[in-house]
Write a protein that holds these residues in place. Structure first.
Motif, mmCIF file in Angstrom:
data_model
loop_
_atom_site.group_PDB
_atom_site.id
_atom_site.type_symbol
_atom_site.label_atom_id
_atom_site.label_comp_id
_atom_site.label_asym_id
_atom_site.label_seq_id
_atom_site.Cartn_x
_atom_site.Cartn_y
_atom_site.Cartn_z
ATOM 1 N N ARG A 113 0.828 -1.206 0.000
ATOM 2 C CA ARG A 113 0.000 0.000 0.000
ATOM 3 C C ARG A 113 0.868 1.264 0.000
ATOM 4 N NH1 ARG A 113 -4.177 -2.898 3.525
ATOM 5 N NH2 ARG A 113 -5.880 -3.254 2.048
ATOM 6 N N ARG A 114 2.000 1.199 0.681
ATOM 7 C CA ARG A 114 2.906 2.353 0.672
ATOM 8 C C ARG A 114 3.479 2.568 -0.726
ATOM 9 N NH1 ARG A 114 7.046 3.307 5.507
ATOM 10 N NH2 ARG A 114 5.211 4.413 6.294
ATOM 11 N N ILE A 115 3.822 1.491 -1.423
ATOM 12 C CA ILE A 115 4.300 1.608 -2.804
ATOM 13 C C ILE A 115 3.197 2.163 -3.692
ATOM 14 C CG2 ILE A 115 5.120 0.310 -4.803
ATOM 15 C CD1 ILE A 115 6.392 -1.673 -2.883
ATOM 16 N N GLU A 116 1.987 1.663 -3.503
ATOM 17 C CA GLU A 116 0.856 2.129 -4.302
ATOM 18 C C GLU A 116 0.617 3.624 -4.120
ATOM 19 O OE1 GLU A 116 -3.704 0.667 -5.050
ATOM 20 O OE2 GLU A 116 -3.044 1.007 -2.985
ATOM 21 N N HIS A 117 0.677 4.105 -2.882
ATOM 22 C CA HIS A 117 0.479 5.529 -2.620
ATOM 23 C C HIS A 117 1.539 6.371 -3.324
ATOM 24 C CE1 HIS A 117 -1.714 4.385 1.361
ATOM 25 N NE2 HIS A 117 -2.467 4.212 0.297
ATOM 26 N N LEU A 118 2.776 5.873 -3.346
ATOM 27 C CA LEU A 118 3.842 6.605 -4.022
ATOM 28 C C LEU A 118 3.581 6.684 -5.519
ATOM 29 C CD1 LEU A 118 6.619 7.977 -3.995
ATOM 30 C CD2 LEU A 118 7.649 5.696 -4.185
ATOM 31 N N TRP A 164 15.513 1.385 0.042
ATOM 32 C CA TRP A 164 14.149 1.006 0.422
ATOM 33 C C TRP A 164 13.615 -0.058 -0.526
ATOM 34 C CZ3 TRP A 164 9.348 2.460 -2.120
ATOM 35 C CH2 TRP A 164 8.215 2.117 -1.402
ATOM 36 N N ILE A 165 13.874 0.114 -1.834
ATOM 37 C CA ILE A 165 13.443 -0.896 -2.800
ATOM 38 C C ILE A 165 14.152 -2.222 -2.531
ATOM 39 C CG2 ILE A 165 13.460 -1.513 -5.243
ATOM 40 C CD1 ILE A 165 13.151 1.454 -5.888
ATOM 41 N N TYR A 166 15.452 -2.150 -2.196
ATOM 42 C CA TYR A 166 16.201 -3.374 -1.860
ATOM 43 C C TYR A 166 15.583 -4.071 -0.650
ATOM 44 C CZ TYR A 166 20.010 -6.297 -0.112
ATOM 45 O OH TYR A 166 20.739 -7.353 0.368
ATOM 46 N N ASP A 187 14.490 -3.011 17.663
ATOM 47 C CA ASP A 187 13.348 -3.600 16.969
ATOM 48 C C ASP A 187 12.863 -2.618 15.902
ATOM 49 O OD1 ASP A 187 13.258 -5.895 18.657
ATOM 50 O OD2 ASP A 187 12.353 -4.652 20.213
ATOM 51 N N VAL A 188 12.643 -3.115 14.698
ATOM 52 C CA VAL A 188 12.209 -2.267 13.587
ATOM 53 C C VAL A 188 10.759 -1.847 13.811
ATOM 54 C CG1 VAL A 188 11.898 -2.085 11.097
ATOM 55 C CG2 VAL A 188 13.768 -3.466 12.023
ATOM 56 N N ILE A 189 10.511 -0.532 13.894
ATOM 57 C CA ILE A 189 9.144 -0.045 14.086
ATOM 58 C C ILE A 189 8.633 0.703 12.865
ATOM 59 C CG2 ILE A 189 9.305 0.047 16.599
ATOM 60 C CD1 ILE A 189 9.865 3.009 16.442
ATOM 61 N N ASP A 190 9.508 1.046 11.908
ATOM 62 C CA ASP A 190 9.033 1.696 10.689
ATOM 63 C C ASP A 190 10.121 1.629 9.627
ATOM 64 O OD1 ASP A 190 7.159 3.232 9.119
ATOM 65 O OD2 ASP A 190 8.513 4.927 9.358
ATOM 66 N N VAL A 191 9.683 1.380 8.377
ATOM 67 C CA VAL A 191 10.581 1.434 7.229
ATOM 68 C C VAL A 191 9.935 2.367 6.222
ATOM 69 C CG1 VAL A 191 11.784 0.150 5.428
ATOM 70 C CG2 VAL A 191 11.330 -0.946 7.630
ATOM 71 N N SER A 192 10.441 3.602 6.150
ATOM 72 C CA SER A 192 9.872 4.592 5.244
ATOM 73 C C SER A 192 10.663 4.605 3.939
ATOM 74 C CB SER A 192 9.881 5.974 5.903
ATOM 75 O OG SER A 192 11.207 6.443 6.046
ATOM 76 N N TYR A 193 10.303 5.552 3.046
ATOM 77 C CA TYR A 193 10.975 5.613 1.755
ATOM 78 C C TYR A 193 12.468 5.900 1.883
ATOM 79 C CZ TYR A 193 6.132 6.189 0.218
ATOM 80 O OH TYR A 193 4.800 6.014 0.000
ATOM 81 N N LEU A 194 12.861 6.660 2.903
ATOM 82 C CA LEU A 194 14.244 7.113 3.004
ATOM 83 C C LEU A 194 14.998 6.563 4.200
ATOM 84 C CD1 LEU A 194 13.874 10.885 2.002
ATOM 85 C CD2 LEU A 194 14.446 8.930 0.551
ATOM 86 N N PRO A 219 19.625 5.986 7.453
ATOM 87 C CA PRO A 219 19.186 5.974 6.055
ATOM 88 C C PRO A 219 19.160 4.559 5.497
ATOM 89 C CG PRO A 219 21.424 6.813 6.240
ATOM 90 C CD PRO A 219 20.902 6.697 7.643
ATOM 91 N N ASN A 220 18.191 4.294 4.633
ATOM 92 C CA ASN A 220 18.079 2.959 4.054
ATOM 93 C C ASN A 220 19.292 2.583 3.215
ATOM 94 O OD1 ASN A 220 15.534 2.571 5.192
ATOM 95 N ND2 ASN A 220 14.485 3.450 3.417
ATOM 96 N N SER A 221 20.085 3.576 2.796
ATOM 97 C CA SER A 221 21.284 3.284 2.011
ATOM 98 C C SER A 221 22.279 2.429 2.796
ATOM 99 C CB SER A 221 21.956 4.591 1.573
ATOM 100 O OG SER A 221 22.265 5.411 2.699
#
Length: 352
Positions: A113-118, A164-166, A187-194, A219-221
């Motif tokens: 859904r996050r990808i769809e919104h983008l 993020w795509i990776y 603990d991972v609580i959110d993975v956003s675009y950046l 950063p996701n990088s």
């Protein structure tokens, strides 16, 4: 006491099927989730909006609504753009409800859904530019040139977006996993675009795995260049932990081993050992089956760098319970070993 799940029951869970598919081939068929009827009214509202725009478009063109001649084409262009936006939103809503909504993996639904919104935001941006610049060719060129300029100006954010795509494709972690990346553990609580957000445990001010109360953003990088340690593999959500004591060489090693193993087994519980056995059966379907996985606590002895032996009890625990279980075990192990001082000799005084 809750009924113990079998390996077959656990293997039906989405995250377990995903992990099995990565090691053993295609996963079993997914049962579709019924779409709630309360969402069906969305179709009517979108149709009404399109119909309203069509009526206005006809009324303006046929002069039923008095509009200055120099603004007629502009008004009709905006109405065409509005219709396209409604159609895009309708398609997105249909995909969200009838495709993404049927997935039984909550993490996958959230991510898709996050990808769809983008994507919807990008398409609507192109439509708006197309309305402003009159034709689609100019809009596409404008978006392309703008993307190049923005990309050159913000290379680091673009790299994080690729990260993020990776993360979506390779899934080194997802929301809910406990991970370590470089010096950050949590603990991972959110993975956003950046970026990714962790709820830290341990950290600078704590020596245990208790939450520190801080959050960590990176950063996701980072995932493209750093090693990621994931403690939440669905096929085996446990880690090995150990407690060690220094004892004298002339201690009764058989008594020490039996005492430490018995107390540890009693503390971690028979139910947990059975559950570890179930996950061991799951591992039998993967190459990891070649490795040794013991659900029972094990005691080993090792020669220390000083003049003492190290008596080590090793056991499996859920990552989030490692600290609390060790805290409960320590006083019980000490009490059991100190009950026979003639058989267990600990360092004393300046020999510690």
């Amino acid at each position: 006491m809750a009924t113990q799940e079998t390996a077959e029951e656990i293997s039906t869970k989405p995250e377990v099927r995903k992990a099995l598919s990565e090691t053993t081939g295609p996963k079993p068929g997914v049962e579709t989730v019924q779409v709630a009827t309360k969402h069906n009214f969305w179709f009517v509202t979108h149709v009404l909006l399109i119909a309203g725009c069509a009526v206005l478009y006809y009324a303006i063109g046929s002069k039923l609504i008095p509009v200055p001649q120099n603004t007629v084409e502009l008004a009709r262009r905006f109405l065409r753009g509005a219709v396209l936006v409604v159609i895009v939103l309708a398609i997105a809503k249909a995909i969200s409800i009838y495709i993404i909504g049927r997935l039984d993996d909550a993490a996958a639904r959230f991510t898709l859904r996050r990808i769809e919104h983008l994507l919807v935001a990008l398409v609507i941006a192109v439509i708006v530019i197309g309305v402003v610049f009159v034709n689609w060719y100019t809009a596409v060129i404008s978006v392309g040139v703008g993307s190049i300029i923005v990309g050159l100006a913000v290379q680091t954010p673009m790299t994080s977006f690729l990260g993020w795509i990776y993360i979506l494709v390779r899934r080194p972690y997802q929301v809910g996993d406990r991970i370590q990346i470089e010096d950050a553990t949590g603990d991972v609580i959110d993975v956003s675009y950046l970026d990714t957000t962790l709820w830290e445990f341990g950290g600078k001010y704590l020596s245990t795995d208790h939450p520190s109360g801080r959050i960590i953003k990176f950063p996701n990088s980072k995932v493209l260049s750093a090693m990621v340690f994931n403690y939440s593999w669905p096929l085996f959500p446990y880690i090995w932990n150990e407690i060690k004591f220094n004892i004298a060489y002339n201690s009764d090693l058989q008594f020490v081993a039996q005492t430490m193993q018995k107390i540890t087994a009693e503390e971690i519980g028979e139910e947990m050992m059975e559950r570890v056995g179930v996950f061991r059966d799951l591992l039998a379907k993967t190459p990891v089956n070649e490795l040794e996985v013991r659900e029972q606590p094990r005691v080993i002895f090792r020669v220390s760098e000083n003049t003492w032996l190290e008596a080590i009890v090793r056991y499996l625990v859920p990552p989030r319970e490692a600290g609390s279980i060790k805290t409960r075990l320590l006083p019980k192990l000490l009490a059991g070993l100190n009950a026979q001082p003639q058989k267990v000799m600990f360092p004393k005084g300046d020999a510690r």
